[in-house]
Scaffold this motif. Structure first.
Motif, PDB file in Angstrom:
ATOM      1  N   UNK A   1      35.807  27.429  49.245  1.00 39.25           N
ATOM      2  CA  UNK A   1      34.735  28.240  48.958  1.00 39.25           C
ATOM      3  C   UNK A   1      33.469  28.240  49.897  1.00 39.25           C
ATOM      4  N   UNK A   2      32.967  26.794  49.863  1.00 36.53           N
ATOM      5  CA  UNK A   2      31.811  26.450  50.640  1.00 36.53           C
ATOM      6  C   UNK A   2      32.041  26.619  52.415  1.00 36.53           C
ATOM      7  N   UNK A   3      33.325  26.124  52.609  1.00 33.05           N
ATOM      8  CA  UNK A   3      33.693  26.095  53.889  1.00 33.05           C
ATOM      9  C   UNK A   3      33.929  27.679  54.445  1.00 33.05           C
ATOM     10  N   UNK A   4      34.445  28.556  53.637  1.00 35.02           N
ATOM     11  CA  UNK A   4      34.361  30.030  53.862  1.00 35.02           C
ATOM     12  C   UNK A   4      33.280  30.647  54.099  1.00 35.02           C
ATOM     13  N   UNK A   5      32.279  30.334  53.106  1.00 37.01           N
ATOM     14  CA  UNK A   5      30.976  31.022  53.217  1.00 37.01           C
ATOM     15  C   UNK A   5      30.309  30.686  54.340  1.00 37.01           C
ATOM     16  N   UNK A   6      30.103  29.436  54.532  1.00 33.69           N
ATOM     17  CA  UNK A   6      29.285  28.880  55.961  1.00 33.69           C
ATOM     18  C   UNK A   6      30.051  29.603  56.990  1.00 33.69           C
ATOM     19  N   UNK A   7      31.273  29.853  57.160  1.00 35.17           N
ATOM     20  CA  UNK A   7      32.048  30.594  58.503  1.00 35.17           C
ATOM     21  C   UNK A   7      31.710  32.024  58.334  1.00 35.17           C
ATOM     22  N   UNK A   8      31.843  32.492  57.179  1.00 32.79           N
ATOM     23  CA  UNK A   8      31.326  33.948  56.927  1.00 32.79           C
ATOM     24  C   UNK A   8      29.784  34.091  57.603  1.00 32.79           C
ATOM     25  N   UNK A   9      28.995  33.624  57.026  1.00 33.08           N
ATOM     26  CA  UNK A   9      27.817  33.799  57.500  1.00 33.08           C
ATOM     27  C   UNK A   9      27.504  33.458  59.064  1.00 33.08           C
ATOM     28  N   UNK A  10      28.014  32.368  59.580  1.00 33.89           N
ATOM     29  CA  UNK A  10      27.997  31.978  61.024  1.00 33.89           C
ATOM     30  C   UNK A  10      28.693  33.463  61.705  1.00 33.89           C
ATOM     31  N   UNK A  11      29.918  33.971  61.212  1.00 38.97           N
ATOM     32  CA  UNK A  11      30.255  35.093  61.908  1.00 38.97           C
ATOM     33  C   UNK A  11      29.341  36.330  61.853  1.00 38.97           C
ATOM     34  N   UNK A  12      28.484  36.468  60.809  1.00 38.55           N
ATOM     35  CA  UNK A  12      27.560  37.476  60.685  1.00 38.55           C
ATOM     36  C   UNK A  12      26.620  37.268  61.611  1.00 38.55           C
ATOM     37  N   UNK A  13      26.033  36.150  61.867  1.00 39.02           N
ATOM     38  CA  UNK A  13      25.054  35.693  62.825  1.00 39.02           C
ATOM     39  C   UNK A  13      25.277  35.979  64.163  1.00 39.02           C
ATOM     40  N   UNK A  14      26.700  35.502  64.432  1.00 39.41           N
ATOM     41  CA  UNK A  14      27.001  35.720  65.920  1.00 39.41           C
ATOM     42  C   UNK A  14      27.112  37.155  65.930  1.00 39.41           C
ATOM     43  N   UNK A  15      27.786  37.752  65.182  1.00 39.04           N
ATOM     44  CA  UNK A  15      27.970  39.436  65.320  1.00 39.04           C
ATOM     45  C   UNK A  15      26.345  40.214  65.572  1.00 39.04           C
ATOM     46  N   UNK A  16      25.408  39.612  64.584  1.00 38.55           N
ATOM     47  CA  UNK A  16      24.160  40.277  64.754  1.00 38.55           C
ATOM     48  C   UNK A  16      23.656  39.887  65.991  1.00 38.55           C
ATOM     49  N   UNK A  17      23.794  38.810  66.614  1.00 36.21           N
ATOM     50  CA  UNK A  17      23.146  38.480  67.877  1.00 36.21           C
ATOM     51  C   UNK A  17      23.790  39.154  69.072  1.00 36.21           C
ATOM     52  N   UNK A  18      24.929  38.995  68.892  1.00 39.66           N
ATOM     53  CA  UNK A  18      25.760  40.186  69.955  1.00 39.66           C
ATOM     54  C   UNK A  18      25.730  41.539  69.893  1.00 39.66           C
ATOM     55  N   UNK A  19      25.139  42.067  68.997  1.00 40.22           N
ATOM     56  CA  UNK A  19      25.055  43.557  68.645  1.00 40.22           C
ATOM     57  C   UNK A  19      23.450  43.792  68.789  1.00 40.22           C
ATOM     58  N   UNK A  20      22.745  43.070  68.739  1.00 42.34           N
ATOM     59  CA  UNK A  20      21.150  42.965  69.052  1.00 42.34           C
ATOM     60  C   UNK A  20      21.333  43.054  70.449  1.00 42.34           C
ATOM     61  N   UNK A  21      21.698  42.295  71.165  1.00 41.86           N
ATOM     62  CA  UNK A  21      21.846  42.081  72.702  1.00 41.86           C
ATOM     63  C   UNK A  21      22.499  43.553  73.238  1.00 41.86           C
ATOM     64  N   UNK A  22      23.561  43.903  72.766  1.00 44.32           N
ATOM     65  CA  UNK A  22      24.153  45.011  73.242  1.00 44.32           C
ATOM     66  C   UNK A  22      23.233  46.305  72.984  1.00 44.32           C
ATOM     67  N   UNK A  23      22.699  46.507  71.810  1.00 42.23           N
ATOM     68  CA  UNK A  23      21.835  47.767  71.536  1.00 42.23           C
ATOM     69  C   UNK A  23      20.627  47.524  72.294  1.00 42.23           C
TER      70      UNK A  23
END
Length: 191
Positions: free
Chosen positions: A40-62
């Motif tokens: 669960x700890x590994x899954x949570x850290x990766x989940x948060x990392x994916x959200x950060x990557x997505x937010x950064x990419x979407x912020x740049x795109x928008x």
């Protein structure tokens, strides 16, 4: 921002059965809660990392292409309808496959899990960015969504056996309700 729709979407996607939650459930049954928490700890850290990557990419795109938001809202809505259909027709009575659970396998699973990848790519642009593009609001959203994901994983660990039995006993009712809530979230993106 429609917080109710965002929260319903996040809770349904993270709490309903998916590859990560099924592995957690299987691990609780086969290796115990301690091993499931490691995963669960590994899954949570990766989940948060994916959200950060997505937010950064979407912020740049928008900022570069403002019209991309509409496309992401359409993709997000259709993805929610697709998930609603998948939940509606899901059969959780099938047994799960025992897999070795570790921090690393939990972490890597998130990058290979289409449910998580599509969710992280659509949640920020569909619910947050139409209303907020400031770094602080996007950061708060990422942290909040990550915590919701962690709560979902913990729920599957703590109530693994009880939750599995309950889902199997009332499978169709649970699936119909979750599908309806998810479809509602998909519609609320546009209102």
């Amino acid at each position: 921002m429609n917080m109710t729709s965002l929260l319903i979407y996040c809770f349904i996607v993270t709490f309903t059965p998916g590859p990560t939650n099924i592995v957690i459930l299987s691990t609780v049954h086969n290796a115990g809660a301690k091993k499931a928490m490691e995963y669960t700890y590994g899954a949570t850290i990766a989940f948060g990392l994916l959200l950060v990557i997505s937010a950064m990419l979407n912020t740049m795109l928008i900022t570069v292409i403002p019209k991309i938001l509409i496309v992401m809202q359409i993709i997000g809505s259709f993805y929610m309808f697709y998930l609603a259909y998948q939940i509606y027709k899901a059969d959780t009575s099938k047994s799960t496959v025992n897999q070795t659970a570790s921090f690393l396998s939990g972490f890597l699973m998130q990058f290979l899990n289409p449910k998580v990848v599509l969710f992280t790519l659509t949640v920020i642009p569909s619910f947050v960015m139409p209303h907020y593009i400031s770094t602080s609001m996007v950061t708060i959203s990422v942290i909040t969504i990550t915590l919701i994901g962690f709560l979902a994983f913990i729920t599957w660990v703590l109530f693994g056996k009880i939750f599995k039995d309950s889902l199997q006993k009332h499978n169709k009712i649970v699936n119909v309700l979750m599908a309806l809530f998810l479809a509602y979230s998909g519609i609320m993106i546009w209102l």
